[in-house]
Design a protein around this motif. Structure first.
Motif, PDB file in Angstrom:
ATOM      1  N   ARG A 194     -69.201 -53.922  35.119  1.00  0.00           N
ATOM      2  CA  ARG A 194     -69.099 -53.813  36.475  1.00  0.00           C
ATOM      3  C   ARG A 194     -69.567 -55.144  37.131  1.00  0.00           C
ATOM      4  O   ARG A 194     -68.991 -55.746  38.058  1.00  0.00           O
ATOM      5  CB  ARG A 194     -69.917 -52.749  36.972  1.00  0.00           C
ATOM      6  CG  ARG A 194     -69.804 -52.492  38.446  1.00  0.00           C
ATOM      7  CD  ARG A 194     -70.616 -51.343  38.981  1.00  0.00           C
ATOM      8  NE  ARG A 194     -72.260 -51.693  38.757  1.00  0.00           N
ATOM      9  CZ  ARG A 194     -73.085 -51.251  37.769  1.00  0.00           C
ATOM     10  NH1 ARG A 194     -72.427 -50.047  37.251  1.00  0.00           N
ATOM     11  NH2 ARG A 194     -74.450 -51.467  37.898  1.00  0.00           N
ATOM     12  N   ASP A 210     -71.734 -50.320  30.616  1.00  0.00           N
ATOM     13  CA  ASP A 210     -71.221 -50.062  31.923  1.00  0.00           C
ATOM     14  C   ASP A 210     -71.558 -51.037  32.944  1.00  0.00           C
ATOM     15  O   ASP A 210     -70.824 -51.495  33.914  1.00  0.00           O
ATOM     16  CB  ASP A 210     -71.484 -48.529  32.369  1.00  0.00           C
ATOM     17  CG  ASP A 210     -70.748 -47.367  31.493  1.00  0.00           C
ATOM     18  OD1 ASP A 210     -69.802 -47.978  30.629  1.00  0.00           O
ATOM     19  OD2 ASP A 210     -70.908 -46.310  31.593  1.00  0.00           O
ATOM     20  N   ASP A 253     -74.852 -47.144  26.698  1.00  0.00           N
ATOM     21  CA  ASP A 253     -73.668 -46.668  27.759  1.00  0.00           C
ATOM     22  C   ASP A 253     -74.132 -47.336  28.982  1.00  0.00           C
ATOM     23  O   ASP A 253     -73.186 -47.899  29.700  1.00  0.00           O
ATOM     24  CB  ASP A 253     -73.561 -45.293  27.748  1.00  0.00           C
ATOM     25  CG  ASP A 253     -72.971 -44.645  26.530  1.00  0.00           C
ATOM     26  OD1 ASP A 253     -72.609 -45.334  25.618  1.00  0.00           O
ATOM     27  OD2 ASP A 253     -73.009 -43.414  26.501  1.00  0.00           O
ATOM     28  N   ASP A 254     -75.225 -47.156  29.332  1.00  0.00           N
ATOM     29  CA  ASP A 254     -75.613 -47.723  30.823  1.00  0.00           C
ATOM     30  C   ASP A 254     -75.633 -49.507  30.954  1.00  0.00           C
ATOM     31  O   ASP A 254     -74.972 -49.915  31.995  1.00  0.00           O
ATOM     32  CB  ASP A 254     -77.072 -47.209  31.279  1.00  0.00           C
ATOM     33  CG  ASP A 254     -77.196 -45.862  31.733  1.00  0.00           C
ATOM     34  OD1 ASP A 254     -76.092 -45.332  32.011  1.00  0.00           O
ATOM     35  OD2 ASP A 254     -78.302 -45.432  31.720  1.00  0.00           O
TER      36      ASP A 254
END
Length: 95
Positions: free
Chosen positions: A74, A70, A66-67
């Protein structure tokens, strides 16, 4: 051809590597990336890999996934992003 090499290096029989045809892109899983695998301003497709050892806490792979996802969204704002977690039960990701 390693990033810091003046010439090609031999790959030992049985060594784990990521390859594109006969060109080794990464040796020893995530070590010694090759010049052919550099991401440049003209790159249109890239694969980003993170490995989490199975002995670590079960939720760690999902947190790393998930990190990473994301952060890629970004920083790079990709038009298309395919992500997944590979393990013994799910050994394949098709994109």
């Amino acid at each position: 051809m390693a990033l810091d090499a003046n010439g090609p290096e031999d790959v030992a029989p049985g060594e784990i590597a990521y390859a594109d045809g006969s060109t080794v892109l990464t040796r020893h899983l995530v070590w010694r990336q090759a010049r052919e695998g550099l991401v440049r301003a003209t790159t249109t497709d890239a694969m980003v890999l993170s490995e989490v050892l199975g002995e670590l806490e079960p939720d760690l792979a999902l947190q790393v996934h998930d990190d990473l996802r994301d952060s890629l969204v970004r920083v790079f704002g990709p038009e298309r992003l395919v992500t997944g977690i590979l393990d013994e039960d799910s050994p394949e990701l098709i994109w």
